[in-house]
Design a protein around this motif. Sequence first.
Motif, PDB file in Angstrom:
ATOM      1  N   GLY A 144     -33.968 -98.836 -19.895  1.00 51.81           N
ATOM      2  CA  GLY A 144     -35.400 -98.858 -20.171  1.00 51.81           C
ATOM      3  C   GLY A 144     -36.122 -99.951 -19.402  1.00 51.81           C
ATOM      4  N   ASN A 145     -37.347 -99.628 -18.960  1.00 48.95           N
ATOM      5  CA  ASN A 145     -38.127-100.577 -18.179  1.00 48.95           C
ATOM      6  C   ASN A 145     -38.385-101.875 -18.928  1.00 48.95           C
ATOM      7  N   THR A 146     -38.681-101.770 -20.225  1.00 48.80           N
ATOM      8  CA  THR A 146     -39.005-102.951 -21.014  1.00 48.80           C
ATOM      9  C   THR A 146     -37.817-103.901 -21.097  1.00 48.80           C
ATOM     10  N   ASN A 147     -36.611-103.350 -21.294  1.00 49.99           N
ATOM     11  CA  ASN A 147     -35.418-104.188 -21.406  1.00 49.99           C
ATOM     12  C   ASN A 147     -35.102-104.902 -20.087  1.00 49.99           C
ATOM     13  N   ILE A 148     -35.243-104.196 -18.968  1.00 53.82           N
ATOM     14  CA  ILE A 148     -34.995-104.812 -17.661  1.00 53.82           C
ATOM     15  C   ILE A 148     -36.030-105.911 -17.408  1.00 53.82           C
ATOM     16  N   TYR A 149     -37.279-105.617 -17.742  1.00 55.96           N
ATOM     17  CA  TYR A 149     -38.343-106.603 -17.574  1.00 55.96           C
ATOM     18  C   TYR A 149     -38.070-107.841 -18.426  1.00 55.96           C
ATOM     19  N   ASN A 150     -37.726-107.625 -19.686  1.00 54.03           N
ATOM     20  CA  ASN A 150     -37.513-108.750 -20.609  1.00 54.03           C
ATOM     21  C   ASN A 150     -36.361-109.644 -20.167  1.00 54.03           C
ATOM     22  N   CYS A 151     -35.248-109.032 -19.778  1.00 54.12           N
ATOM     23  CA  CYS A 151     -34.100-109.861 -19.406  1.00 54.12           C
ATOM     24  C   CYS A 151     -34.362-110.597 -18.091  1.00 54.12           C
ATOM     25  N   THR A 152     -35.204-110.012 -17.213  1.00 53.91           N
ATOM     26  CA  THR A 152     -35.565-110.700 -15.972  1.00 53.91           C
ATOM     27  C   THR A 152     -36.464-111.901 -16.260  1.00 53.91           C
ATOM     28  N   GLN A 194     -34.036-127.727  -7.473  1.00 51.07           N
ATOM     29  CA  GLN A 194     -35.324-128.169  -8.014  1.00 51.07           C
ATOM     30  C   GLN A 194     -36.456-127.217  -7.613  1.00 51.07           C
ATOM     31  N   ARG A 195     -36.362-126.660  -6.417  1.00 48.21           N
ATOM     32  CA  ARG A 195     -37.469-125.866  -5.871  1.00 48.21           C
ATOM     33  C   ARG A 195     -37.368-124.375  -6.185  1.00 48.21           C
ATOM     34  N   ILE A 196     -36.318-123.959  -6.873  1.00 46.77           N
ATOM     35  CA  ILE A 196     -36.085-122.537  -7.100  1.00 46.77           C
ATOM     36  C   ILE A 196     -37.249-121.804  -7.761  1.00 46.77           C
ATOM     37  N   PRO A 197     -37.831-122.307  -8.867  1.00 43.56           N
ATOM     38  CA  PRO A 197     -38.890-121.524  -9.542  1.00 43.56           C
ATOM     39  C   PRO A 197     -40.074-121.195  -8.647  1.00 43.56           C
ATOM     40  N   ARG A 198     -40.365-122.042  -7.660  1.00 45.12           N
ATOM     41  CA  ARG A 198     -41.513-121.809  -6.787  1.00 45.12           C
ATOM     42  C   ARG A 198     -41.383-120.517  -5.981  1.00 45.12           C
ATOM     43  N   LYS A 199     -40.153-120.059  -5.793  1.00 41.50           N
ATOM     44  CA  LYS A 199     -39.936-118.827  -5.035  1.00 41.50           C
ATOM     45  C   LYS A 199     -40.465-117.604  -5.776  1.00 41.50           C
ATOM     46  N   PHE A 200     -40.580-117.722  -7.102  1.00 39.11           N
ATOM     47  CA  PHE A 200     -40.918-116.550  -7.899  1.00 39.11           C
ATOM     48  C   PHE A 200     -42.340-116.584  -8.451  1.00 39.11           C
ATOM     49  N   VAL A 201     -43.128-117.585  -8.023  1.00 38.29           N
ATOM     50  CA  VAL A 201     -44.497-117.686  -8.530  1.00 38.29           C
ATOM     51  C   VAL A 201     -45.302-116.443  -8.181  1.00 38.29           C
ATOM     52  N   SER A 202     -45.140-115.958  -6.971  1.00 37.22           N
ATOM     53  CA  SER A 202     -45.895-114.781  -6.532  1.00 37.22           C
ATOM     54  C   SER A 202     -45.079-113.494  -6.643  1.00 37.22           C
ATOM     55  N   GLU A 203     -43.920-113.584  -7.281  1.00 36.27           N
ATOM     56  CA  GLU A 203     -43.054-112.410  -7.380  1.00 36.27           C
ATOM     57  C   GLU A 203     -42.640-112.125  -8.815  1.00 36.27           C
ATOM     58  N   ARG A 204     -43.555-112.328  -9.756  1.00 41.08           N
ATOM     59  CA  ARG A 204     -43.232-112.031 -11.140  1.00 41.08           C
ATOM     60  C   ARG A 204     -43.007-110.533 -11.314  1.00 41.08           C
ATOM     61  N   PRO A 205     -42.068-110.141 -12.153  1.00 37.77           N
ATOM     62  CA  PRO A 205     -41.797-108.709 -12.339  1.00 37.77           C
ATOM     63  C   PRO A 205     -42.960-107.994 -13.020  1.00 37.77           C
ATOM     64  N   LEU A 206     -43.043-106.711 -12.776  1.00 40.71           N
ATOM     65  CA  LEU A 206     -44.069-105.876 -13.409  1.00 40.71           C
ATOM     66  C   LEU A 206     -43.402-105.032 -14.493  1.00 40.71           C
ATOM     67  N   LEU A 207     -44.046-104.954 -15.651  1.00 38.53           N
ATOM     68  CA  LEU A 207     -43.460-104.268 -16.790  1.00 38.53           C
ATOM     69  C   LEU A 207     -43.168-102.801 -16.489  1.00 38.53           C
ATOM     70  N   ASN A 208     -44.081-102.146 -15.816  1.00 39.03           N
ATOM     71  CA  ASN A 208     -43.935-100.704 -15.576  1.00 39.03           C
ATOM     72  C   ASN A 208     -43.326-100.381 -14.217  1.00 39.03           C
ATOM     73  N   ASP A 209     -42.799-101.388 -13.559  1.00 44.45           N
ATOM     74  CA  ASP A 209     -42.174-101.161 -12.256  1.00 44.45           C
ATOM     75  C   ASP A 209     -40.837-101.907 -12.214  1.00 44.45           C
ATOM     76  N   SER A 215     -38.447-101.801 -10.306  1.00 41.69           N
ATOM     77  CA  SER A 215     -37.963-102.191  -8.978  1.00 41.69           C
ATOM     78  C   SER A 215     -38.285-103.654  -8.680  1.00 41.69           C
ATOM     79  N   THR A 216     -39.427-104.160  -9.192  1.00 38.82           N
ATOM     80  CA  THR A 216     -39.762-105.570  -8.964  1.00 38.82           C
ATOM     81  C   THR A 216     -38.755-106.477  -9.670  1.00 38.82           C
ATOM     82  N   SER A 217     -38.338-106.082 -10.870  1.00 39.93           N
ATOM     83  CA  SER A 217     -37.331-106.859 -11.593  1.00 39.93           C
ATOM     84  C   SER A 217     -36.001-106.812 -10.864  1.00 39.93           C
ATOM     85  N   LEU A 218     -35.618-105.626 -10.426  1.00 39.37           N
ATOM     86  CA  LEU A 218     -34.326-105.470  -9.753  1.00 39.37           C
ATOM     87  C   LEU A 218     -34.288-106.256  -8.444  1.00 39.37           C
ATOM     88  N   ASN A 219     -35.412-106.296  -7.727  1.00 40.96           N
ATOM     89  CA  ASN A 219     -35.458-107.051  -6.472  1.00 40.96           C
ATOM     90  C   ASN A 219     -35.296-108.552  -6.733  1.00 40.96           C
TER      91      ASN A 219
END
Length: 341
Positions: free
Chosen positions: A106-114, A162-177, A179-183
């Motif tokens: 389910g999309n919601t579960n993949i989104y949540n765990c990401t 230390q700098r890892i979180p900055r990589k994902f600032v513009s790449e937050r997953p989308l609930l209904n997509d 593929s963004t979580s999987l990427n």
Amino acid sequence: MFFLKMTDISLLCSIIFLTLSTGTSKPKNILDTLFSNVGWKELNDVINVFWMGRYYTLSIEPKSTVSFGGKIRGATLILGCTFARDLKKIFLMLHYYLCYCPLSIGNTNIYNCTVELLEIIKKLSLLATIMKESLMALDDLHTKPWADYTSYTFYYHLSLLQRIPRKFVSERPLLNDPSTSLNILKFIKVDFETKEKDITDDLKCCKYVINNLNSIKRDLKDHIQKYSNDSNRKIFLDYVKEKLNNEMNNIVLKKYHNLGFIYNPQNKMIDVSIPDELKTNFKNKSEKSSTLSLRDEAIKYNQKSSAEIEDLLDFLNQGLKKNNLSEGKSEEPTQKKLKSS
């Protein structure tokens, strides 16, 4: 006249001896006080470190014959090795999480765990800050602290974490997509596999008491057998997430609080408890070297925002608060008080 000259010489020698002993006793007392914290006696998972053609061990006893510089370098290297092993345990747990999160139904579960994984990684970046700045604070007591990443490349690896979180600032997953979580999950998996390999290769100088992670693997595999099917997969992921959080809180408790490190609100960095006047008396860098240490550089270019400081202080308090609750002590966190100092 000869008697007077001998007296003058004796008096002069006495003054010189007193000056030298006073000058060297202050940093020695600082180090002895630091090593009196209970955590140093419990730091026993590393036998020795072979560094620059010499073996280093942890010498924390006041009467030890190891030189002052040798004690500092040995403690820094031993602590670095135990931090590296802690990170390898965390990477192992992350590996299992990254393997089973994409299999969520389910999309919601993949989104949540990401999203939950990104929160874990944010916490890991804070842990990397604590590790790096603790090592720097300890090493900076040395008369010749490390001046760049080539001196001690573990600093470099911690800087990357230390700098890892900055990589994902513009790449937050989308609930209904999904593929963004999987990427994001795929990118994190590759990134952490590389980091784990680099740290392993770089710290072959560490000799551990037990150099394997089999107990953690067995524990996780037992839970995989119980909860890795479709209906119970979330139970397994929640278990790994809790295990990761507990591991990180435990590291902060045992290898920050129990070792005597503090948060210094003046330079907004982790520090050892040393009065400023003793630091000045101990090491006048303008006389000894024109090269700044890595810690000097870090203080000079420290750019922590108020939000980052708040997150760091909250994290520092989590492990201590949990330990206090388990022992029936007050819940009031100690590090918060330092913010207004």
